[in-house]
Motif scaffolding. Structure first.
Motif: not given
Length: 376
Positions: A204-213
């Motif tokens: 995982l190289d700076a994989v974007p996630v948010t509160a929805d995840d």
């Protein structure tokens, strides 16, 4: 203490599952490519309604499915279990939107799930996770690090990924994220294992996630992990019991017909006593597995201890029974393609994954001392 016994409908269902596994699932398993997700097999599990039962029934049903499938087709059992392990956090802790997006595909077999907990330096010690969830604005993170020994990786459609959101907080600083496989920065590599299941590593190289995840709450991911493992650990024991029973039945048939020293192998006391010991240990393990599953379904307070006991006893028992079966069959059991050659490779991993035997002993002791101190 929970008691357990199968009622007639459950017994009939187990027999039906063994037949389905032999007649409909094993042929698909045999066509699969070793080391890769067998998607036609997963879809067939969905069409048979077995994947849906992962989310509509309890631990006892899960154990019945895993034992019955393992008896006739270990590949089908593993495919079923991995769908459940990867998707249970979504079912139990996900938002309505997360469940609506992913669970229908898991149930019909079109979406493959994975549970991404282990790391190179944090296998059974889940509290030592290092994969970092670095803040990237309000309610946003970037996941950076490595996961390894992940079943269904790198071919799954989504992953339950556990990452550290609060450094230095141990188990209290871990968050569970639902990460689709197509997120930028997520790559993976398959691993060549003793038993050729789909297992790999994830980068995982700076994989974007948010509160929805987020699954559950931020910094409460350890609860998600342990809640999932407390359900699935007894069923790992059921998988082991299914393999042990298959090895025992093969040994009974072989020793009854094999000529040796002027009679049959079964006539030799040393052989008969080994078969009796195999049966004794298999039945004891089965009873402990279903007692733990019953405790889970009844929400008993001692589920962690019972789950650990069930996994420990059943997986160690299966190793013993399969090894004895190989010994009593002789060289024929070592030939590629023999049932016992297959089981000998399959039976080793359950003593390691979802908490090694040594970890289960630690859990048991910890729970025992906690109960003692609570009673003082």
């Amino acid at each position: 203490m929970p008691a357990f016994s199968l009622d007639p409908p459950q017994t009939a269902w187990c027999a039906e599952l063994r037949t389905l596994a032999a007649e409909r699932l094993r042929p698909l398993a045999e066509k699969g490519e070793p080391g890769h997700v067998n998607r036609p097999l997963v879809v067939e599990l969905g069409q048979l309604g077995l994947l849906k039962r992962l989310f509509t029934s309890g631990a006892v049903d899960l154990c019945l499915m895993r034992e019955s499938l393992a008896y006739a087709c270990t590949e089908a059992e593993t495919a079923l279990a991995l769908q459940g392990l990867g998707a249970h956090p979504v079912h139990a802790y996900g938002t309505p939107a997360q469940r609506d997006r992913w669970l229908p595909g898991v149930i019909d077999g079109s979406a493959v799930a994975a549970f991404a907990l282990s790391e190179p330096g944090a296998g059974s010690d889940a509290a030592a996770l290092e994969l970092a969830a670095e803040p990237d604005g309000p309610a946003r993170w970037r996941l950076t690090g490595e996961k390894c020994w992940i079943s269904n990786a790198p071919e799954a459609d989504f992953y339950t990924v556990f990452a550290r959101t609060t450094p230095g907080a141990g188990a209290r600083g871990v968050t569970a994220f639902l990460v689709p496989a197509d997120r930028p920065g997520l790559t993976g590599t398959g691993l060549d294992m003793l038993s050729p299941h789909p297992i790999g590593s994830l980068d995982l190289d700076a994989v974007p996630v948010t509160a929805d995840d987020v699954l559950g709450e931020p910094d409460r991911g350890f609860r998600v992990a342990m809640g999932t493992l407390n359900l699935f650990r007894p069923s790992v024991g059921a998988f082991a019991v299914g393999m042990a029973q298959a090895a025992l039945d093969a040994t009974l048939a072989h020793t009854a017909r094999r000529d040796a020293f002027g009679g049959k192998l079964r006539d030799l006391q040393t052989v008969a006593h080994q078969v009796a010991e195999m049966a004794l240990r298999t039945e004891a393990a089965r009873l402990m597995v279903y007692a733990a599953a019953t405790a889970y379904d009844e929400q008993a307070p001692d589920v962690p201890r019972r789950a650990a006991m069930a996994k420990l006893l059943a997986t160690e028992t299966a190793q013993y029974v399969v090894d004895r079966a190989v010994q009593l069959h002789g060289a024929r059991a070592l030939r590629r393609g023999h049932l016992l050659e297959h089981l000998y490779r399959e039976v080793r991993a359950p003593r390691v994954y979802e908490g090694a035997s040594e970890v289960q002993r630690g859990i048991i002791a910890k729970e025992l001392y906690a109960d003692m101190e609570a009673g003082q």
